[in-house]
Design an enzyme around this catalytic site. Structure first.
Site, mmCIF file in Angstrom:
data_model
loop_
_atom_site.group_PDB
_atom_site.id
_atom_site.type_symbol
_atom_site.label_atom_id
_atom_site.label_comp_id
_atom_site.label_asym_id
_atom_site.label_seq_id
_atom_site.Cartn_x
_atom_site.Cartn_y
_atom_site.Cartn_z
ATOM 1 N N ARG A 107 6.659 5.926 2.457
ATOM 2 C CA ARG A 107 5.573 6.908 2.558
ATOM 3 C C ARG A 107 4.503 6.430 3.543
ATOM 4 O O ARG A 107 4.026 7.208 4.388
ATOM 5 C CB ARG A 107 4.930 7.068 1.167
ATOM 6 N N ILE A 165 0.872 -1.192 0.000
ATOM 7 C CA ILE A 165 0.000 0.000 0.000
ATOM 8 C C ILE A 165 0.903 1.234 0.000
ATOM 9 O O ILE A 165 1.765 1.358 0.857
ATOM 10 C CB ILE A 165 -0.884 0.050 1.290
ATOM 11 N N HIS A 166 0.734 2.124 -0.974
ATOM 12 C CA HIS A 166 1.528 3.358 -0.914
ATOM 13 C C HIS A 166 0.873 4.561 -1.595
ATOM 14 O O HIS A 166 1.374 5.675 -1.508
ATOM 15 C CB HIS A 166 2.902 3.141 -1.566
ATOM 16 N N ARG A 167 -0.230 4.326 -2.314
ATOM 17 C CA ARG A 167 -0.817 5.414 -3.102
ATOM 18 C C ARG A 167 -1.233 6.593 -2.237
ATOM 19 O O ARG A 167 -1.840 6.412 -1.169
ATOM 20 C CB ARG A 167 -2.075 4.910 -3.809
ATOM 21 N N ASP A 214 -2.353 -1.521 -3.771
ATOM 22 C CA ASP A 214 -2.853 -0.366 -4.526
ATOM 23 C C ASP A 214 -1.808 0.055 -5.569
ATOM 24 O O ASP A 214 -1.910 1.119 -6.170
ATOM 25 C CB ASP A 214 -3.239 0.802 -3.601
#
Ligand code: UD1
Ligand code: UDP
Length: 352
Positions: free
Chosen positions: A235, A202-204, A277
């Site tokens: 992030r 997950i990073h969006r 994502d």
């Protein structure tokens, strides 16, 4: 032919590896690393594992707001492109490094080659969507991974020098799959058994920058009892800390540092399901025929949704959990090409 290639973020190193290998057989390539990603496990490891030549220039731009990051890249890139006077500037994907490179080159009248052109989520709140649209509209050569991408460009009246050559990430997977099997020890290192765990990434910004989305995602993971492994993007790590959110209480979850490409391929191919994502990871799940659950409202990779190879769930807790539990029977096709995208790109440029 002399080509300046502009790279900056993790997925770009992976996309560039196969193209660079073919390009350098006959042509001169100058690699510029903007420094958008700079941690060793977000950058150096990919150059080493994928045998990408050392960058000729490193701009060291680092993190920042969109304007600051893109602007600083442009100032430094302009000087390099002016000095090098290449025949083409080559950019990949949809990051701020892509946009900076494309804008600089186009304004210096150096033709831009965009690899992974034509992708659209139709959501302009995503920074990537702005980067893609702008880059496509100033590019001279648009190499698309799918027919959908070609169609998207047609709908924006871009038809000249548009070619579906398949997906360069498929080239990379085919080239490195066996190497990963030979070299990666990550399953043993983490005590994981094949097909007995789910892989998470997950990073969006659309997820990480929204505290409620992150709460929902963590709640969904807490409701999935099986073993889960999550190489966490920096992030996401920083954002969770800034929200005071912890993953400690989530059962059977192993959070690890970002991994190299060979370990990632191993984690992907042996996962029961992939929850992500990421754009690249959705495709790799498809290439490896591992069912995917995408924690986003839209995907650019609409082909993966057919036959439930990928299920789009957004950030609704119940939907995430239900999709992970669902027994799907996807049928996979060659919709992303034949793994020879790099050769087709170089051939097309040579025959202009
Ligand atoms: C960028 C791309 C995104 C792509 C992703 C791939 C843009 C707008 N976004 O997102 O499209 O999917 O790369 O991974 O270009 N950080 C580190 N170390 C690093 C790199 C980043 O700690 O080596 C942290 C910093 O706190 C930084 C944050 O991650 O502020 C975000 O990095 P940035 O490059 O701005 O965007 P990504 O989220 O990585
Ligand atoms: N990847 C990796 N290690 C990780 C996470 C991802 O090597 O810990 C690889 C993954 O296999 C894919 C690419 O990075 O090839 C995807 O990049 P990312 O998810 O950062 O960006 P996106 O594709 O969403 O732009």
């Amino acid at each position: 032919m002399k080509i300046v290639t502009i790279l900056g973020a993790r997925p770009q190193f992976i996309k560039a590896a196969p193209v660079s290998r073919v390009l350098r057989k006959k042509h001169t390539e100058i690699i510029v690393h903007t420094g958008q990603h700079y941690d060793a496990n977000m950058s150096d490891i990919f150059f080493a594992e994928l045998n990408i030549p050392k960058p000729d220039y490193h701009l060291g731009v680092g993190s920042g707001t969109h304007g600051k990051q893109t602007g600083e890249m442009m100032i430094k890139l302009e000087e390099i492109v002016l000095n090098e006077q290449p025949d083409y500037v080559l950019v990949y994907g949809d990051t701020n490094s892509t946009l900076a490179g494309a804008l600089v080159a186009a304004k210096l009248h150096i033709p831009v080659i965009h690899v992974e052109a034509g992708l659209r989520s139709f959501n302009k709140k995503m920074p990537e969507e702005i980067n893609r649209i702008m880059t496509d509209h100033v590019s001279e050569f648009l190499f698309c991974p799918t027919d959908t991408a070609v169609e998207n460009l047609k709908n924006e009246n871009i038809t000249r020098n548009v070619l579906n050559i398949g997906d360069v990430m498929y080239d990379a997977v085919l080239y490195n799959k066996e190497l990963a099997q030979e070299k990666s020890t990550i399953l043993a290192d983490l005590g994981l058994e094949a097909k007995q765990y789910h892989l998470i990434t997950i990073h969006r910004a659309e997820n990480t920058d929204d505290v409620q989305n992150m709460k929902n995602i963590l709640e969904a993971f807490a409701q999935i009892e099986e073993v889960k492994v999550w190489p966490m993007h920096p992030r996401t790590k920083y954002k969770l800390a800034s929200y005071g959110l912890s993953v400690e209480a989530i059962p059977n979850l192993k959070v690890i540092e970002p991994v190299g490409y060979l370990d990632m391929l191993t984690l992907e191919s042996n996962a029961k399901k992939i929850i992500t994502d990421s754009g690249g990871v959705q495709k790799e799940a498809y290439f490896m025929q591992v069912p995917c659950v995408t924690v986003r409202e839209q995907t650019e990779w609409v082909e993966t949704l057919e036959t439930e190879a990928n299920i789009l769930v957004g950030t609704d807790v119940e939907k995430i959990v239900a999709a992970v539990k669902k027994d799907v029977r996807p049928v996979y096709s060659d919709v992303f090409g034949d793994g020879k995208a790099a050769e087709k790109i170089v051939e097309a440029i040579e025959h202009v």
